[in-house]
Design a protein around this motif. Sequence first.
Motif, mmCIF file in Angstrom:
data_model
loop_
_atom_site.group_PDB
_atom_site.id
_atom_site.type_symbol
_atom_site.label_atom_id
_atom_site.label_comp_id
_atom_site.label_asym_id
_atom_site.label_seq_id
_atom_site.Cartn_x
_atom_site.Cartn_y
_atom_site.Cartn_z
ATOM 1 N N HIS A 1 -23.096 19.520 -8.088
ATOM 2 C CA HIS A 1 -23.354 20.289 -7.326
ATOM 3 C C HIS A 1 -24.582 19.487 -6.702
ATOM 4 N N GLY A 2 -24.948 20.018 -5.326
ATOM 5 C CA GLY A 2 -25.713 19.247 -4.740
ATOM 6 C C GLY A 2 -27.141 20.034 -4.021
ATOM 7 N N HIS A 3 -27.080 21.359 -4.282
ATOM 8 C CA HIS A 3 -28.167 22.163 -4.031
ATOM 9 C C HIS A 3 -29.312 22.275 -4.939
ATOM 10 N N ALA A 4 -30.389 22.557 -4.304
ATOM 11 C CA ALA A 4 -31.744 22.636 -5.079
ATOM 12 C C ALA A 4 -31.553 23.710 -6.428
ATOM 13 N N HIS A 5 -30.895 24.907 -5.967
ATOM 14 C CA HIS A 5 -30.672 25.721 -7.057
ATOM 15 C C HIS A 5 -29.290 25.414 -7.241
ATOM 16 N N ASP A 6 -29.254 24.841 -8.483
ATOM 17 C CA ASP A 6 -27.911 24.317 -8.920
ATOM 18 C C ASP A 6 -27.124 24.862 -10.320
ATOM 19 N N HIS B 1 -25.154 26.523 -24.537
ATOM 20 C CA HIS B 1 -26.531 26.500 -24.176
ATOM 21 C C HIS B 1 -26.774 26.525 -22.803
ATOM 22 N N GLY B 2 -27.612 27.592 -22.278
ATOM 23 C CA GLY B 2 -28.088 27.363 -20.829
ATOM 24 C C GLY B 2 -29.349 26.709 -20.696
ATOM 25 N N ALA B 3 -29.812 26.294 -19.587
ATOM 26 C CA ALA B 3 -30.924 25.881 -19.372
ATOM 27 C C ALA B 3 -31.603 25.895 -17.845
ATOM 28 N N ILE B 4 -32.769 26.478 -17.706
ATOM 29 C CA ILE B 4 -32.913 26.449 -16.239
ATOM 30 C C ILE B 4 -34.142 25.673 -16.258
ATOM 31 N N VAL B 5 -34.363 24.789 -15.472
ATOM 32 C CA VAL B 5 -35.407 23.685 -15.294
ATOM 33 C C VAL B 5 -35.952 23.654 -13.882
ATOM 34 N N SER B 6 -37.315 23.780 -14.057
ATOM 35 C CA SER B 6 -38.090 23.645 -12.662
ATOM 36 C C SER B 6 -39.017 22.403 -12.795
ATOM 37 N N LEU B 7 -38.732 21.206 -11.759
ATOM 38 C CA LEU B 7 -39.263 19.927 -11.755
ATOM 39 C C LEU B 7 -40.412 19.839 -10.667
ATOM 40 N N VAL B 8 -41.316 19.002 -10.971
ATOM 41 C CA VAL B 8 -42.359 18.955 -9.717
ATOM 42 C C VAL B 8 -42.509 17.300 -9.873
ATOM 43 N N ALA C 1 -27.502 14.369 -13.570
ATOM 44 C CA ALA C 1 -26.768 13.455 -14.262
ATOM 45 C C ALA C 1 -27.573 12.706 -15.462
ATOM 46 N N ARG C 2 -29.043 12.792 -15.441
ATOM 47 C CA ARG C 2 -29.502 12.448 -16.532
ATOM 48 C C ARG C 2 -29.434 13.378 -17.917
ATOM 49 N N LEU C 3 -28.767 14.528 -17.619
ATOM 50 C CA LEU C 3 -28.523 15.494 -18.769
ATOM 51 C C LEU C 3 -27.278 15.423 -19.036
ATOM 52 N N ASP C 4 -26.312 14.687 -18.695
ATOM 53 C CA ASP C 4 -24.843 14.546 -18.970
ATOM 54 C C ASP C 4 -24.531 14.406 -20.339
ATOM 55 N N ASP C 5 -25.329 13.578 -21.035
ATOM 56 C CA ASP C 5 -25.087 13.336 -22.511
ATOM 57 C C ASP C 5 -25.809 14.097 -23.353
ATOM 58 N N VAL C 6 -26.527 15.285 -23.039
ATOM 59 C CA VAL C 6 -27.114 16.000 -24.038
ATOM 60 C C VAL C 6 -26.132 17.139 -24.598
ATOM 61 N N PRO C 7 -25.974 17.028 -25.909
ATOM 62 C CA PRO C 7 -24.836 17.864 -26.524
ATOM 63 C C PRO C 7 -25.304 19.349 -26.459
ATOM 64 N N GLY C 8 -24.190 20.059 -26.252
ATOM 65 C CA GLY C 8 -24.348 21.507 -26.273
ATOM 66 C C GLY C 8 -24.860 22.202 -25.123
ATOM 67 N N LEU C 9 -25.273 21.356 -24.059
ATOM 68 C CA LEU C 9 -25.897 21.982 -22.701
ATOM 69 C C LEU C 9 -24.687 22.042 -21.729
ATOM 70 N N SER C 10 -24.305 23.498 -21.611
ATOM 71 C CA SER C 10 -23.029 23.813 -20.958
ATOM 72 C C SER C 10 -23.226 24.327 -19.497
ATOM 73 N N HIS C 11 -24.702 24.946 -19.206
ATOM 74 C CA HIS C 11 -24.900 25.499 -17.704
ATOM 75 C C HIS C 11 -26.177 25.336 -17.554
ATOM 76 N N VAL C 12 -26.509 24.548 -16.416
ATOM 77 C CA VAL C 12 -27.867 24.061 -16.027
ATOM 78 C C VAL C 12 -28.068 24.550 -14.763
ATOM 79 N N THR C 13 -29.355 25.023 -14.559
ATOM 80 C CA THR C 13 -29.806 25.199 -13.111
ATOM 81 C C THR C 13 -31.034 24.248 -12.990
ATOM 82 N N VAL C 14 -31.150 23.774 -11.838
ATOM 83 C CA VAL C 14 -32.248 22.622 -11.737
ATOM 84 C C VAL C 14 -32.859 22.968 -10.407
#
Length: 326
Positions: A163-168, A285-292, A304-317
């Motif tokens: 997905h390509g939106h900021a809240h993804d 696992h789910g993760a919500i990440v706020s980057l600066v 794309a940097r998180l693609d190989d993290v085991p068990g991470l199934s739902h990510v909001t960036v």
Amino acid sequence: MHSHTLADWRHDHVFLGAAHDRNERRTWLVVGLTAAMMVVEIVGGTIFGSMALLADGWHMSTHAGALGIAAFAYRYARNHARDPRFAFGTGKLGDLAGFASAIVLAMISLLIGYESVGRLFQPVTIHYGEAIAIAGVGLAVNLVSAWLLGAEHGHDHGHAHDHGHAHDHGHTHDRDHHAHHHGHRDHNLRAAYWHVMADALTSVLAIAGLLAARVYGWNWLDPVIGVVGACVIAHWSWGLMRDAGAVLLDAAPDRSLGDAIRKRLEIGDDRIADLHIWRLGPGHHGAIVSLVSHAPETVAHYKARLDDVPGLSHVTVEVHRCAGPH
């Protein structure tokens, strides 16, 4: 250029364990075995006048009820996995059932301890032959049930979405199929397993106590062993209650997952301002990440940097540009 529709951005929130269906079938089978043995003990205790067998039969009925909770939890989670009322699916229903079963297990330990202490001061007449025979059959049933529930070697899988939106939202593949950590535990199956093991333990201790009392006349040994068994079961109950309760409260999982996310995202000028990780279900696992960052990349780049993290199934960036000094 590909044109995205609304459907392209939507995805399922099914976070059941990889062995969910198999575990459900095995749990129902163990419910049947436990219920059958419960009936045998109650009928046998009534016919032979053995209060020990009768008490153990009704004691086993509480385990059958707890195992029934586990089985229904599997079925409900499967039938409602895509129900929109559940924001992140029904993957944590097993943890709720496991927590409830842990409470039942704690109550059982208290009842066993209470009755054992009572028998120290007011011994009851024991029909050794019948009691030992049926306790032996009960132990065999418990060992078979424990084997059915304990042979769990399933692995969990995620899904990948771009997905390509900021809240993804996105899902990543679990590429390390041999990573075993607390996030892969099925607390519902674990609760069923400990109920069966509690029954097996009480059967072993009962047989040992009955044999010693019959051979050496140590009638006091049976209730003393009952107190020891109650303490062991209480210990199992506390461990299950603690682990399942932590999931229900969205406690952060072990630090390794957070460290892996930071290692992949905090590169160069990019820094994590806020990070939330929680368990969605066994192996998910789910993760919500706020980057600066002073020069932020696209959300897809960070995902794309998180693609190989085991068990991470739902990510909001979430990405923010920092206008201040470095």
